[in-house]
Design an enzyme around this catalytic site. Structure first.
Site, PDB file in Angstrom:
ATOM      1  N   LYS A 151      -2.339  -5.803  -4.575  1.00 42.48           N
ATOM      2  CA  LYS A 151      -1.920  -6.496  -5.773  1.00 42.48           C
ATOM      3  C   LYS A 151      -0.819  -7.498  -5.489  1.00 42.48           C
ATOM      4  O   LYS A 151      -0.633  -8.459  -6.225  1.00 42.48           O
ATOM      5  CB  LYS A 151      -1.368  -5.482  -6.811  1.00 42.48           C
ATOM      6  CG  LYS A 151      -2.324  -4.413  -7.236  1.00 42.48           C
ATOM      7  CD  LYS A 151      -1.674  -3.573  -8.385  1.00 42.48           C
ATOM      8  CE  LYS A 151      -2.594  -2.502  -8.898  1.00 42.48           C
ATOM      9  NZ  LYS A 151      -2.728  -1.380  -7.937  1.00 42.48           N
ATOM     10  N   LYS A 202       8.600  -9.636   8.031  1.00 41.79           N
ATOM     11  CA  LYS A 202       9.765  -8.896   8.519  1.00 41.79           C
ATOM     12  C   LYS A 202       9.548  -8.656  10.007  1.00 41.79           C
ATOM     13  O   LYS A 202       9.024  -7.618  10.406  1.00 41.79           O
ATOM     14  CB  LYS A 202       9.821  -7.520   7.828  1.00 41.79           C
ATOM     15  CG  LYS A 202      10.469  -7.474   6.483  1.00 41.79           C
ATOM     16  CD  LYS A 202      10.517  -6.013   6.060  1.00 41.79           C
ATOM     17  CE  LYS A 202      10.971  -5.863   4.637  1.00 41.79           C
ATOM     18  NZ  LYS A 202      10.853  -4.465   4.186  1.00 41.79           N
ATOM     19  N   ASP A 259       4.729  -6.464   7.025  1.00 42.83           N
ATOM     20  CA  ASP A 259       5.804  -5.545   7.386  1.00 42.83           C
ATOM     21  C   ASP A 259       5.487  -5.021   8.795  1.00 42.83           C
ATOM     22  O   ASP A 259       5.758  -5.699   9.782  1.00 42.83           O
ATOM     23  CB  ASP A 259       5.822  -4.446   6.316  1.00 42.83           C
ATOM     24  CG  ASP A 259       7.096  -3.647   6.288  1.00 42.83           C
ATOM     25  OD1 ASP A 259       7.675  -3.438   7.365  1.00 42.83           O
ATOM     26  OD2 ASP A 259       7.527  -3.221   5.209  1.00 42.83           O
ATOM     27  N   PHE A 309      14.522  -3.557   1.738  1.00 43.17           N
ATOM     28  CA  PHE A 309      13.463  -3.269   0.777  1.00 43.17           C
ATOM     29  C   PHE A 309      13.491  -4.335  -0.314  1.00 43.17           C
ATOM     30  O   PHE A 309      14.409  -4.375  -1.123  1.00 43.17           O
ATOM     31  CB  PHE A 309      13.639  -1.872   0.175  1.00 43.17           C
ATOM     32  CG  PHE A 309      12.381  -1.395  -0.485  1.00 43.17           C
ATOM     33  CD1 PHE A 309      11.985  -1.889  -1.715  1.00 43.17           C
ATOM     34  CD2 PHE A 309      11.572  -0.467   0.147  1.00 43.17           C
ATOM     35  CE1 PHE A 309      10.808  -1.483  -2.312  1.00 43.17           C
ATOM     36  CE2 PHE A 309      10.389  -0.043  -0.444  1.00 43.17           C
ATOM     37  CZ  PHE A 309      10.005  -0.558  -1.668  1.00 43.17           C
ATOM     38  N   ARG A 323       7.321  -6.405 -10.203  1.00 40.57           N
ATOM     39  CA  ARG A 323       6.419  -7.479  -9.759  1.00 40.57           C
ATOM     40  C   ARG A 323       6.655  -8.764 -10.554  1.00 40.57           C
ATOM     41  O   ARG A 323       6.346  -9.857 -10.114  1.00 40.57           O
ATOM     42  CB  ARG A 323       4.952  -7.056  -9.932  1.00 40.57           C
ATOM     43  CG  ARG A 323       4.508  -5.905  -9.046  1.00 40.57           C
ATOM     44  CD  ARG A 323       2.991  -5.799  -9.074  1.00 40.57           C
ATOM     45  NE  ARG A 323       2.488  -4.505  -8.622  1.00 40.57           N
ATOM     46  CZ  ARG A 323       2.215  -4.195  -7.362  1.00 40.57           C
ATOM     47  NH1 ARG A 323       2.421  -5.076  -6.415  1.00 40.57           N
ATOM     48  NH2 ARG A 323       1.735  -3.008  -7.042  1.00 40.57           N
ATOM     49  N   GLU A 380      -1.293 -13.205   1.783  1.00 37.48           N
ATOM     50  CA  GLU A 380      -0.563 -11.938   1.661  1.00 37.48           C
ATOM     51  C   GLU A 380       0.851 -12.192   1.140  1.00 37.48           C
ATOM     52  O   GLU A 380       1.415 -13.260   1.371  1.00 37.48           O
ATOM     53  CB  GLU A 380      -0.464 -11.265   3.037  1.00 37.48           C
ATOM     54  CG  GLU A 380      -1.404 -10.100   3.261  1.00 37.48           C
ATOM     55  CD  GLU A 380      -1.050  -8.846   2.449  1.00 37.48           C
ATOM     56  OE1 GLU A 380      -0.337  -8.945   1.429  1.00 37.48           O
ATOM     57  OE2 GLU A 380      -1.508  -7.776   2.835  1.00 37.48           O
ATOM     58  N   ASP A 381       1.406 -11.219   0.462  1.00 41.46           N
ATOM     59  CA  ASP A 381       2.791 -11.354   0.020  1.00 41.46           C
ATOM     60  C   ASP A 381       3.766 -11.046   1.154  1.00 41.46           C
ATOM     61  O   ASP A 381       4.731 -11.767   1.360  1.00 41.46           O
ATOM     62  CB  ASP A 381       3.092 -10.482  -1.208  1.00 41.46           C
ATOM     63  CG  ASP A 381       2.691  -9.033  -1.005  1.00 41.46           C
ATOM     64  OD1 ASP A 381       1.917  -8.743  -0.068  1.00 41.46           O
ATOM     65  OD2 ASP A 381       3.142  -8.177  -1.793  1.00 41.46           O
ATOM     66  N   ASP A 400       6.387  -4.863  -5.423  1.00 42.27           N
ATOM     67  CA  ASP A 400       6.810  -3.787  -6.322  1.00 42.27           C
ATOM     68  C   ASP A 400       7.589  -2.692  -5.604  1.00 42.27           C
ATOM     69  O   ASP A 400       7.576  -2.583  -4.377  1.00 42.27           O
ATOM     70  CB  ASP A 400       5.587  -3.132  -6.957  1.00 42.27           C
ATOM     71  CG  ASP A 400       4.833  -2.232  -5.971  1.00 42.27           C
ATOM     72  OD1 ASP A 400       4.527  -2.698  -4.850  1.00 42.27           O
ATOM     73  OD2 ASP A 400       4.585  -1.060  -6.299  1.00 42.27           O
TER      74      ASP A 400
HETATM   75  C1  PRP Z   1       2.106  -4.228   0.869  1.00 46.19           C
HETATM   76  C2  PRP Z   1       1.809  -5.693   1.177  1.00 46.19           C
HETATM   77  C3  PRP Z   1       0.935  -5.620   2.389  1.00 46.19           C
HETATM   78  C4  PRP Z   1       1.420  -4.379   3.091  1.00 46.19           C
HETATM   79  C5  PRP Z   1       2.314  -4.769   4.222  1.00 46.19           C
HETATM   80  O1  PRP Z   1       1.084  -3.720   0.091  1.00 46.19           O
HETATM   81  O2  PRP Z   1       1.167  -6.322   0.097  1.00 46.19           O
HETATM   82  O3  PRP Z   1      -0.429  -5.524   2.041  1.00 46.19           O
HETATM   83  O4  PRP Z   1       2.162  -3.595   2.152  1.00 46.19           O
HETATM   84  O5  PRP Z   1       2.705  -3.649   4.961  1.00 46.19           O
HETATM   85  P1  PRP Z   1       2.294  -3.449   6.482  1.00 46.19           P
HETATM   86  O6  PRP Z   1       2.443  -4.765   7.179  1.00 46.19           O
HETATM   87  O7  PRP Z   1       3.301  -2.439   6.978  1.00 46.19           O
HETATM   88  O8  PRP Z   1       0.905  -2.924   6.551  1.00 46.19           O
HETATM   89  P2  PRP Z   1       1.210  -2.370  -0.745  1.00 46.19           P
HETATM   90  O9  PRP Z   1       0.566  -1.260   0.048  1.00 46.19           O
HETATM   91  O10 PRP Z   1       2.622  -2.169  -1.168  1.00 46.19           O
HETATM   92  O11 PRP Z   1       0.253  -2.626  -1.998  1.00 46.19           O
HETATM   93  P3  PRP Z   1       0.368  -3.689  -3.204  1.00 46.19           P
HETATM   94  O12 PRP Z   1       0.209  -5.075  -2.601  1.00 46.19           O
HETATM   95  O13 PRP Z   1      -0.787  -3.327  -4.072  1.00 46.19           O
HETATM   96  O14 PRP Z   1       1.707  -3.511  -3.877  1.00 46.19           O
END
Ligand code: PRP
Length: 184
Positions: free
Chosen positions: A45, A133, A105, A154, A167, A101-102, A161
């Site tokens: 999302k 990051k 990580d 964070f 969000r 992607e947002d 979120d």
């Molecule tokens: C977040 C973000 C990425 C992922 C990054 O999604 O949107 O998809 O985590 O983390 P990573 O690089 O450690 O894999 P989240 O699981 O929070 O879902 P959302 O986008 O629905 O909030």
């Protein structure tokens, strides 16, 4: 918009976000030619706000599609085991695809998505992430378009979120530690 009490500070203001998103759209347009009609894949999302602003700066013909994935694991870190909750509507064979992607990580979610989409035979596959990051990266991963490199804190807002909240914030803020890790 008011800064919620649970935030320690604003990391990236709404103005900074808007300016950088416009630049990213220009970078993206420069990477394709008119006839390419790139397909922007929004990873739900978190990326929905970013995508909505990004496409409003893209003048060349393009399409959007959506994918939702969930990373198994709880709390503030992803496990790397990824499950597709919603798949693309479009067949991407022969298409120029940009994953939007947002945040990157650990990079595990994106690594999974890139591998998965590659098997579908796109003409090209690029990645556009608003935030990365670098300190948390666990996977070797090329991100073609990056909005901001941020420290290991964070962050919430602008689509991101904590427990589905925040969000809607038009800026990126740092969540106070006590808001997600209550003291014993
Ligand atoms: C977040 C973000 C990425 C992922 C990054 O999604 O949107 O998809 O985590 O983390 P990573 O690089 O450690 O894999 P989240 O699981 O929070 O879902 P959302 O986008 O629905 O909030």
């Amino acid at each position: 918009m008011r800064v919620p009490d649970d935030l320690e500070r604003v990391l990236i203001s709404g103005e900074q976000l808007q300016a950088r998103v416009a630049e990213l759209a220009a970078e993206l347009e420069a990477a394709y030619s008119e006839g390419d009609r790139p397909l922007l894949v929004c990873v739900l999302k978190g990326a929905f706000v970013f995508l909505a602003d990004l496409v409003r700066h893209i003048e060349m013909p393009h399409e959007v599609d959506f994918m939702e994935v969930a990373s198994y694991g709880s709390g503030t870190a992803s496990s790397g085991v990824v499950r597709i909750l919603l798949d693309l509507e479009r067949n991407i064979q022969g298409r120029h695809v940009v994953i939007v992607e947002d945040i990157v990580d650990s990079g595990r979610t994106l690594t999974y998505i890139v591998r998965n989409l590659r098997t579908r035979g796109p003409a090209s596959l690029r990645v556009c992430a608003l935030l990365t990051k670098p300190a948390r990266r666990e996977c070797e991963l090329d991100v073609d378009f990056v909005g901001f490199e941020i420290p290991d804190e964070f962050v919430v807002g602008y689509g991101l979120d904590y427990a589905q909240a925040y969000r809607n914030l038009p800026f990126i803020g740092v969540l106070k530690r006590e808001a997600y890790s209550p003291s014993p």
